[in-house]
Design an enzyme around this catalytic site. Structure first.
Site, PDB file in Angstrom:
ATOM      1  N   HIS A 358       0.802  -1.231   0.000  1.00 63.15           N
ATOM      2  CA  HIS A 358       0.000   0.000   0.000  1.00 63.15           C
ATOM      3  C   HIS A 358       0.829   1.273   0.000  1.00 63.15           C
ATOM      4  O   HIS A 358       0.268   2.355   0.123  1.00 63.15           O
ATOM      5  CB  HIS A 358      -0.919   0.051   1.217  1.00 63.15           C
ATOM      6  CG  HIS A 358      -1.970  -1.007   1.238  1.00 63.15           C
ATOM      7  ND1 HIS A 358      -3.225  -0.824   0.702  1.00 63.15           N
ATOM      8  CD2 HIS A 358      -1.951  -2.261   1.717  1.00 63.15           C
ATOM      9  CE1 HIS A 358      -3.939  -1.917   0.872  1.00 63.15           C
ATOM     10  NE2 HIS A 358      -3.184  -2.816   1.482  1.00 63.15           N
ATOM     11  N   LYS A 546      -8.536  13.898   4.617  1.00 64.56           N
ATOM     12  CA  LYS A 546      -7.645  12.738   4.612  1.00 64.56           C
ATOM     13  C   LYS A 546      -6.618  12.944   5.724  1.00 64.56           C
ATOM     14  O   LYS A 546      -6.560  14.025   6.305  1.00 64.56           O
ATOM     15  CB  LYS A 546      -6.931  12.607   3.261  1.00 64.56           C
ATOM     16  CG  LYS A 546      -6.326  13.916   2.758  1.00 64.56           C
ATOM     17  CD  LYS A 546      -5.727  13.793   1.370  1.00 64.56           C
ATOM     18  CE  LYS A 546      -6.723  13.839   0.249  1.00 64.56           C
ATOM     19  NZ  LYS A 546      -6.790  12.642  -0.551  1.00 64.56           N
ATOM     20  N   ARG A 547      -5.807  11.923   6.016  1.00 65.50           N
ATOM     21  CA  ARG A 547      -4.749  12.118   7.003  1.00 65.50           C
ATOM     22  C   ARG A 547      -3.844  13.265   6.569  1.00 65.50           C
ATOM     23  O   ARG A 547      -3.710  13.546   5.381  1.00 65.50           O
ATOM     24  CB  ARG A 547      -3.928  10.829   7.156  1.00 65.50           C
ATOM     25  CG  ARG A 547      -4.615   9.775   7.999  1.00 65.50           C
ATOM     26  CD  ARG A 547      -4.877  10.247   9.417  1.00 65.50           C
ATOM     27  NE  ARG A 547      -3.673  10.252  10.222  1.00 65.50           N
ATOM     28  CZ  ARG A 547      -3.350   9.326  11.116  1.00 65.50           C
ATOM     29  NH1 ARG A 547      -4.175   8.312  11.367  1.00 65.50           N
ATOM     30  NH2 ARG A 547      -2.229   9.401  11.798  1.00 65.50           N
ATOM     31  N   LYS A 552       0.627  14.580   0.843  1.00 66.59           N
ATOM     32  CA  LYS A 552      -0.755  14.845   0.415  1.00 66.59           C
ATOM     33  C   LYS A 552      -0.967  16.336   0.140  1.00 66.59           C
ATOM     34  O   LYS A 552      -1.957  16.740  -0.446  1.00 66.59           O
ATOM     35  CB  LYS A 552      -1.747  14.348   1.462  1.00 66.59           C
ATOM     36  CG  LYS A 552      -1.759  12.811   1.598  1.00 66.59           C
ATOM     37  CD  LYS A 552      -2.746  12.349   2.654  1.00 66.59           C
ATOM     38  CE  LYS A 552      -2.629  10.886   3.021  1.00 66.59           C
ATOM     39  NZ  LYS A 552      -3.278   9.979   2.054  1.00 66.59           N
ATOM     40  N   THR A 654      -8.690   6.599  -1.884  1.00 69.69           N
ATOM     41  CA  THR A 654     -10.036   6.037  -1.996  1.00 69.69           C
ATOM     42  C   THR A 654     -11.078   7.127  -1.744  1.00 69.69           C
ATOM     43  O   THR A 654     -12.214   7.020  -2.210  1.00 69.69           O
ATOM     44  CB  THR A 654     -10.244   4.875  -1.008  1.00 69.69           C
ATOM     45  OG1 THR A 654      -9.704   5.244   0.262  1.00 69.69           O
ATOM     46  CG2 THR A 654      -9.568   3.615  -1.496  1.00 69.69           C
ATOM     47  N   LYS A 658     -14.837   8.008  -3.459  1.00 69.77           N
ATOM     48  CA  LYS A 658     -16.072   8.300  -2.718  1.00 69.77           C
ATOM     49  C   LYS A 658     -16.682   9.608  -3.185  1.00 69.77           C
ATOM     50  O   LYS A 658     -17.892   9.724  -3.388  1.00 69.77           O
ATOM     51  CB  LYS A 658     -15.784   8.368  -1.207  1.00 69.77           C
ATOM     52  CG  LYS A 658     -15.403   7.026  -0.605  1.00 69.77           C
ATOM     53  CD  LYS A 658     -14.842   7.149   0.810  1.00 69.77           C
ATOM     54  CE  LYS A 658     -14.108   5.859   1.179  1.00 69.77           C
ATOM     55  NZ  LYS A 658     -13.198   6.031   2.327  1.00 69.77           N
TER      56      LYS A 658
HETATM   57  C1  26V Z   1       1.962   2.473   7.810  1.00 65.30           C
HETATM   58  C2  26V Z   1       2.558   2.341   9.017  1.00 65.30           C
HETATM   59  C3  26V Z   1       3.987   2.510   9.085  1.00 65.30           C
HETATM   60  C4  26V Z   1       4.602   2.220  10.355  1.00 65.30           C
HETATM   61  C5  26V Z   1       3.797   1.684  11.445  1.00 65.30           C
HETATM   62  C6  26V Z   1       2.362   1.856  11.427  1.00 65.30           C
HETATM   63  C7  26V Z   1       1.780   2.029  10.120  1.00 65.30           C
HETATM   64  C8  26V Z   1       0.417   1.876   9.965  1.00 65.30           C
HETATM   65  C9  26V Z   1      -0.152   2.025   8.751  1.00 65.30           C
HETATM   66  C10 26V Z   1       0.616   2.325   7.680  1.00 65.30           C
HETATM   67  C11 26V Z   1      -0.088   2.429   6.416  1.00 65.30           C
HETATM   68  C12 26V Z   1       0.646   3.058   5.315  1.00 65.30           C
HETATM   69  C13 26V Z   1       0.095   2.605   4.056  1.00 65.30           C
HETATM   70  C14 26V Z   1      -1.252   3.176   3.709  1.00 65.30           C
HETATM   71  O1  26V Z   1      -2.108   3.503   4.484  1.00 65.30           O
HETATM   72  N1  26V Z   1      -1.434   3.269   2.448  1.00 65.30           N
HETATM   73  C15 26V Z   1      -2.647   3.794   1.857  1.00 65.30           C
HETATM   74  O2  26V Z   1      -3.410   2.671   1.446  1.00 65.30           O
HETATM   75  C16 26V Z   1      -4.633   3.058   0.837  1.00 65.30           C
HETATM   76  C17 26V Z   1      -5.390   1.791   0.543  1.00 65.30           C
HETATM   77  O3  26V Z   1      -4.694   1.030  -0.394  1.00 65.30           O
HETATM   78  C18 26V Z   1      -4.342   3.874  -0.406  1.00 65.30           C
HETATM   79  O4  26V Z   1      -5.559   4.278  -0.977  1.00 65.30           O
HETATM   80  C19 26V Z   1      -3.503   5.089  -0.073  1.00 65.30           C
HETATM   81  O5  26V Z   1      -3.138   5.772  -1.242  1.00 65.30           O
HETATM   82  C20 26V Z   1      -2.262   4.651   0.676  1.00 65.30           C
HETATM   83  O6  26V Z   1      -1.534   5.774   1.131  1.00 65.30           O
END
Ligand code: 26V
Length: 806
Positions: A358, A546-547, A552, A654, A658
């Site tokens: 992701h 969004k976050r 972003k 996403t 929406k």
């Molecule tokens: C990353 C990390 C990194 C370190 C520890 C905790 C933690 C928790 C979550 C994440 C997630 C990073 C990846 C993420 O959220 N990607 C997003 O995924 C979406 C669904 O596929 C996508 O639409 C977004 O563009 C993408 O940024």
């Protein structure tokens, strides 16, 4: 609606209210009603739930297990009512007895067991899996505290704990008898067997009980009820007894039970940078070990074939690398408990596990120190070591052309375990989440792996459940659509394409316009309620929700606002279309620059919103505590959907889908799924600007971008940056030196200044287009018409046929 059905729903309501809450309906509070309606839904679906599971068992159906550290499910009552076909009746009955359904649904606390896109995707996928009648389960952690609650004080983000389980959560069922023991640490003993193989046994391990809480996942009006299994960490029964026995040395060992319960204590709120925190590693192994043990137990209870055939009946999809310890854990159990040889175990493992990537942001890639894994999971460490050695040897002998790439490919390098590499090596499928993202994986980030395993890589462009994100959140638009093209789009969202026939139909466009206006009025009320600010309902609602991340580029957005403000100050009679800029975003608690941007937005808002001179033309709104429920209110009211990430950085997005589905037009870069939106609707129905992914890549690789040059040559940019430093926004003493410094002296790593001019131009085009109501409505309807592709039903069908082989 038949009176009979309404009467029987009312009778149920009355009966349950007296039995469950000891009250007459007339005296019931909104919360009483919330609990009673939830209980009616649960009664309705429980037999279906049992039946679905029995059927899977009887038919020995192949199961997909979706393992994820995050499930951002939000509220469930309304969507559960919708999916079991009771929403309309329930709403009508409530209105008949003088109650407001919204007020009742509000009593459910959002289940915020996720950070953002990745967690929400998991929730949408579960909805689609059940609605398409696939046999699938989610597996996650029942965090006692979800994602923090955000408060803003003087522009500063404050985080409060989200104790969402304070009151009973009506959707979960505790399954104590299906608890599973998970073990950490200890000593490993190796014995040589007669045949020369090694056998392993463990000693002195710390034991934790993983207790499942099952949440039903209801398919859309199809009798299917699947399960989301959330694991909670508890002290084992033996230890619990010892701790309550006064004669035991463990009597009242509260520290011990606390440290165990901490494993499912809280969701890590940082999705921007990887930190090697031991507790997070414990969470990951806890989830993975409980899930894999559970899968094997279920397999044995259902099938009378050997575990060697696991891949015929089970597939495990891991959501990012967070659950990638599934690879060594499955190996461990097969070898140490089931007596498989290495090769036999590997064959099974690498044909059962599939991995979704992701992100390509290097800060987010997981790398655990070997020492930490060795200490916490000694046997798992041995297995990862062996995987690494065999993998590296394989390259050395079978791919001499890649020998010099071994340091970039090795699972263990620099005393770190690279989880993405482990996930790729140990799985049969690696997928990205949008076309561009997958191409970047194949040709850039993971190109040597792609060389090794060309058939393993595939794309699955993300999607969203149109049931929640259109049918539920925008009932008036849904009705308008159904009036025009009939109800078939609900089962087959691609049928929305039928709306194209109406894209020049004036009465239809007018209706759609009216619905948007109503939705904007509703949101305006919420804004007034929450912020005290009155916004112009006929202004363009320009939305970025969004976050908060640098990539972003909320910063680019607020720079544009500042630019408009400056223009208006210079020429107050400037004829611009009134605009309302709406932001909502949480920053990771330790992400300093992200928090500075939140502060900047607030200070710009404070200046702009109260400036009498320009007041009617510009408003800046920041809605605090962004979560699923807030998104549900903002999205139906959006005119413009800001998707302005630095090209190549947003894997998919996403929110873009929406908002498109609710008739907003995208103002965005050629990034993530924006590209696929553009390809569908065509250049005339979207506003695209800025650097391409290749250009961004080339600047990173070869240099050639100097942010300071833009500062010195573009007066608009210089003015804005200087304003950051002068304390002009908000109070005199507030300055935004760190933002300034990042742009000027770290050379604007996300190309905010580079994309500034094309962004302004794009906004000007937005403004001109909005003036022609008819054209705008046509563009809006065109977007809705093409949005069917982005239903997660399409995504899940692709997963099911191309990866899961269900
Ligand atoms: C990353 C990390 C990194 C370190 C520890 C905790 C933690 C928790 C979550 C994440 C997630 C990073 C990846 C993420 O959220 N990607 C997003 O995924 C979406 C669904 O596929 C996508 O639409 C977004 O563009 C993408 O940024």
């Amino acid at each position: 609606m038949s009176d009979y059905r309404k009467e029987s729903f009312l009778a149920l309501l009355e009966g349950k209210m007296t039995r469950k809450r000891g009250k007459h309906l007339e005296d019931a509070s909104d919360k009483d009603l919330y609990y009673v309606i939830s209980s009616i839904v649960k009664d309705e679906i429980t037999p279906k739930w049992l039946k679905t599971q029995e059927k899977y068992q009887e038919n020995k159906t192949k199961q997909v297990y979706y393992i994820s550290m995050e499930f951002l499910i939000g509220r469930l009552l309304q969507s559960n009512l919708l999916n079991c076909g009771m929403l309309d009746i329930c709403n009508e009955v409530l209105k008949d007895i003088g109650r407001n359904p919204e007020e009742i649904y509000k009593h459910e606390h959002d289940a915020a067991l996720g950070n953002g896109g990745l967690g929400r995707l998991a929730a949408c996928f579960l909805d689609s899996i059940a609605s398409l009648k696939y046999a699938g389960q989610g597996s996650g952690i029942r965090y006692r505290y979800g994602l923090f609650e955000q408060r803003i004080i003087h522009g500063n983000q404050i985080e409060l704990p989200d104790y969402w389980l304070k009151e009973e959560y009506p959707w979960e069922t505790r399954k104590a008898d299906e608890a599973i023991e998970v073990r950490f640490g200890g000593k490993i003993n190796m014995h040589k067997k007669l045949n020369g193989d090694f056998e392993f046994s463990y000693e002195d391990q710390d034991k934790v009980m993983a207790v499942p809480y099952d949440v039903p996942v209801i398919g859309y009006q199809n009798e299917v009820v699947n399960t989301l299994r959330l694991w909670s960490a508890e002290v084992t029964e033996d230890e619990s007894k010892l701790m309550s026995d006064p004669s035991s040395q463990y009597y009242h060992h509260l520290d011990h039970s606390h440290s165990i319960e901490q494993i499912s204590g809280f969701l890590y709120p940082d999705d921007s940078s990887f930190e090697g925190k031991e507790l997070r590693l414990k969470q990951q192994y806890f989830l993975v070990s409980a899930t894999i043990q559970g899968i094997l137990k279920n397999f044995k209870a259902t099938h009378d074939i050997s575990l060697a055939h696991l891949s015929e009946k089970v597939v495990i999809q891991i959501n990012d690398t967070h659950p990638s310890l599934a690879v060594p854990e499955l190996m461990r159990i097969l070898m140490d408990d089931e007596n498989f040889s290495w090769d036999e175990a590997w064959k099974v493992t690498a044909s059962v596990i599939a991995y979704t990537n992701h992100t390509t942001l290097s800060e987010a890639l997981e790398k655990w120190p070997t020492s930490m894994i060795q200490k916490l999971l000694p046997r798992i460490y041995m297995i990862i070591n062996e995987i690494n050695e065999r993998f590296c040897k394989g390259i050395w002998f079978d791919h001499p052309d890649l020998r010099d790439k071994i340091p970039e490919l090795a699972v263990i390098a620099d005393d770190q375990i690279h989880m993405a590499r482990l996930a790729i090596v140990g799985s049969f499928s690696v997928n990205g989440v949008a076309r561009l993202h997958t191409e970047i994986l194949k040709n850039k980030e993971m190109k040597y792996f792609y060389k090794l395993y060309p058939n393993r890589f595939n794309n699955k462009t993300n999607g969203i459940t149109h049931r929640r994100w259109l049918l539920q959140v925008n009932p008036c638009l849904s009705e308008t659509i159904t009036e025009a093209i009939g109800p078939k789009w609900i089962q087959e969202p691609n049928k929305l394409i039928g709306l194209l026939r109406y894209s020049n139909d004036a009465p239809f466009l007018e209706k759609v316009g009216k619905v948007k206006k109503q939705n904007k009025e509703t949101l305006a009320k919420l804004i007034l309620n929450q912020t005290g600010i009155k916004v112009d309902e006929s202004s363009i609602f320009d939305v970025q929700i969004k976050r908060l991340h640098e990539y972003k580029r909320q910063l680019l957005n607020i720079f544009h606002v500042i630019y408009l403000y400056n223009e208006l100050k210079e020429n107050p009679s400037l004829d611009i279309t009134p605009r309302t800029f709406i932001f909502a975003a949480k920053a990771a608690p330790s992400y300093h620059l992200a928090k500075e941007v939140i502060k900047l937005i607030h200070h710009v808002a404070a200046t702009v919103n109260y400036d009498k001179q320009i007041n009617s033309k510009l408003k800046v709104i920041f809605l605090e505590n962004y979560n699923v429920s807030l998104a549900e209110k903002i999205i139906p009211a959006a005119d413009i959907s800001e998707q302005i990430s630095t090209a190549s950085k947003e894997a998919s997005g996403t929110g873009n889908m929406k908002m498109m589905m609710n008739g907003a037009l995208t103002l965005g870069t050629l990034d993530g799924a924006n590209i696929e939106i553009k390809d569908l609707v065509g250049d005339n129905n979207i506003f695209i600007f800025g650097l391409t992914s290749d250009q961004v890549h080339d600047y990173y690789q070869y240099g050639g971008y100097v942010a300071k040059d833009i500062y010195h040559t573009d007066d608009r940019v210089k003015r804005i940056l200087d304003q950051l430093n002068s304390g002009e926004f908000g109070h005199q003493e507030i300055e935004f030196k760190d933002i300034f410094y990042n742009i000027m002296y770290h050379n604007d790593p996300y190309f905010v200044l580079k994309d500034f001019d094309p962004y302004i131009e794009s906004h000007e085009l937005v403004e001109r287009s909005y003036r022609d109501k008819n054209t705008w409505q046509r563009m809006s309807v065109t977007n809705i018409a093409y949005s069917g592709k982005f239903s997660s039903d399409r995504t899940i069908k692709e997963y099911a046929s191309e990866i899961w082989k269900l």
